[in-house]
Design a protein around this motif. Structure first.
Motif, short mmCIF file in Angstrom:
data_model
loop_
_atom_site.label_atom_id
_atom_site.label_comp_id
_atom_site.label_asym_id
_atom_site.label_seq_id
_atom_site.Cartn_x
_atom_site.Cartn_y
_atom_site.Cartn_z
N VAL A 31 0.85 -1.18 0.00
CA VAL A 31 0.00 0.00 0.00
C VAL A 31 0.89 1.23 0.00
O VAL A 31 1.71 1.42 0.91
N HIS A 33 0.90 5.00 0.53
CA HIS A 33 0.08 6.07 1.09
C HIS A 33 0.35 7.41 0.42
O HIS A 33 -0.48 8.32 0.51
N GLU A 60 -1.15 -0.82 -4.46
CA GLU A 60 -2.25 0.13 -4.62
C GLU A 60 -1.88 1.44 -3.93
O GLU A 60 -1.35 1.44 -2.82
N VAL A 62 -3.18 4.86 -2.16
CA VAL A 62 -4.38 5.34 -1.48
C VAL A 62 -4.19 6.80 -1.08
O VAL A 62 -3.06 7.29 -0.97
N ARG A 80 -5.16 1.84 4.81
CA ARG A 80 -4.31 0.68 4.54
C ARG A 80 -5.10 -0.62 4.67
O ARG A 80 -5.02 -1.49 3.79
N THR A 82 -8.31 -1.07 4.43
CA THR A 82 -9.30 -1.14 3.35
C THR A 82 -8.66 -1.63 2.06
O THR A 82 -9.20 -2.50 1.37
N ALA A 83 -7.50 -1.07 1.74
CA ALA A 83 -6.80 -1.46 0.51
C ALA A 83 -6.31 -2.90 0.58
O ALA A 83 -6.43 -3.66 -0.39
N ARG A 86 -9.22 -5.26 0.10
CA ARG A 86 -9.68 -5.26 -1.29
C ARG A 86 -8.73 -6.05 -2.19
O ARG A 86 -9.16 -6.88 -3.00
#
Length: 296
Positions: A31, A33, A60, A62, A80, A82-83, A86
């Motif tokens: 992730v 950020h 990903e 975010v 973090r 949430t990503a 997912r």
């Protein structure tokens, strides 16, 4: 199986260990950020590291924007998780491993103590938990950071150091830099002791949750005020905390809960009105019951 891979020492050690244990079955989740200039270099390192070891990487970016008055750390943590959930779902991974270790657990207990936390806070980090429909696990909670870094150094594995970890504007970093060395000097090897206290707190909270479910079945949902009054004040507090958490996923402050208990004790006439702010909503009286009204 997936591993949350920041490219730091802890997640690097965890990813390598998982890759060795379940070769060809582990993916890495990164992730980004975007909160600091080094964020893109962390992702580049993660990509190069996974390519070198033949590990599939999903990444990903975010936007961890926090509302005024909220903690930027909390906002980043929520984004973090949430990503990660997912990406794990998209990859078909049933479990996501996290790299928190014994030092992180000790810091969490000390942070909870400094905030006057109850049992949920003192229980610190759970070994496994569910969030956003995804299971997460922390297999390194008994392993100190020094052991992880020593293992990486002995095998010549590279990792990145997040410069924000040295920023003492953040409470956890001050605990790490100032308080942890002082505890170590006074109580060598204290980390397992704090972990044991956290485990006792977690066990105590599970028992309180069991009692709350029993009491909630008796007082009803929503809680009937007269039935609440038949319980001791401590049991009222316990069942109300449980009800608020289950009903609206909110937690009352100590002051709010004390005021609510005083209002319940004083509620002896039909005309007694209860309208008390709790978390982001209101607890009100409707007839003989309590209701939680969420903000519109």
């Amino acid at each position: 199986m997936a591993v949350a891979f920041s490219a730091g020492a802890d997640s690097t050690a965890l990813l390598l260990a998982a890759h060795r244990r379940w070769a060809g079955q582990v993916i890495a989740l990164h992730v980004n950020h975007g909160l600091q200039a080094a964020a893109d270099s962390f992702q580049n390192h993660a990509q190069a590291f996974c390519a070198l070891h033949g590990i599939v990487l999903r990444a990903e970016r975010v936007q961890a924007v926090h509302a005024p008055g909220d903690s930027p750390e909390d906002a980043a943590r929520q984004a973090r998780y949430t990503a990660l959930a997912r990406m794990a779902e998209e990859a078909g991974a049933a479990f996501v491993l996290l790299g928190q270790h014994a030092d992180d657990q000790a810091e969490t207990v000390l942070l909870a103590l400094s905030r006057g936390a109850g049992l949920p806070g003192l229980a610190a980090m759970a070994e496994r938990f569910e969030r956003h429909g995804q299971m997460f696990g922390r297999p390194l909670l008994d392993v100190p950071s020094t052991a992880l870094r020593a293992w990486l150094a002995s095998a010549g594995h590279a990792f990145v150091d997040d410069p924000s970890n040295a920023d003492q504007r953040f409470t956890r970093n001050r605990i790490r830099a100032l308080l942890m060395p002082a505890w170590e000097a006074c109580f060598p090897g204290f980390r397992p002791m704090l972990a044991r206290s956290a485990a006792h707190a977690a066990q105590g909270q599970r028992l309180l949750d069991d009692l709350a479910r029993i009491d909630l079945a008796q007082v009803g949902t929503p809680p009937a005020i007269a039935r609440l009054q038949s319980l001791s004040r401590d049991r009222q507090a316990n069942v109300l905390r449980h009800w608020l958490r289950a009903e609206a996923n909110v937690a009352a402050s100590a002051a709010q809960l004390d005021e609510l208990l005083d209002q319940i004790a004083a509620c002896t006439t039909r005309g007694h009105r209860i309208r008390l702010k709790v978390a982001s909503g209101l607890v009100t009286r409707e007839g003989g019951d309590l209701r939680f009204v969420a903000p519109i």
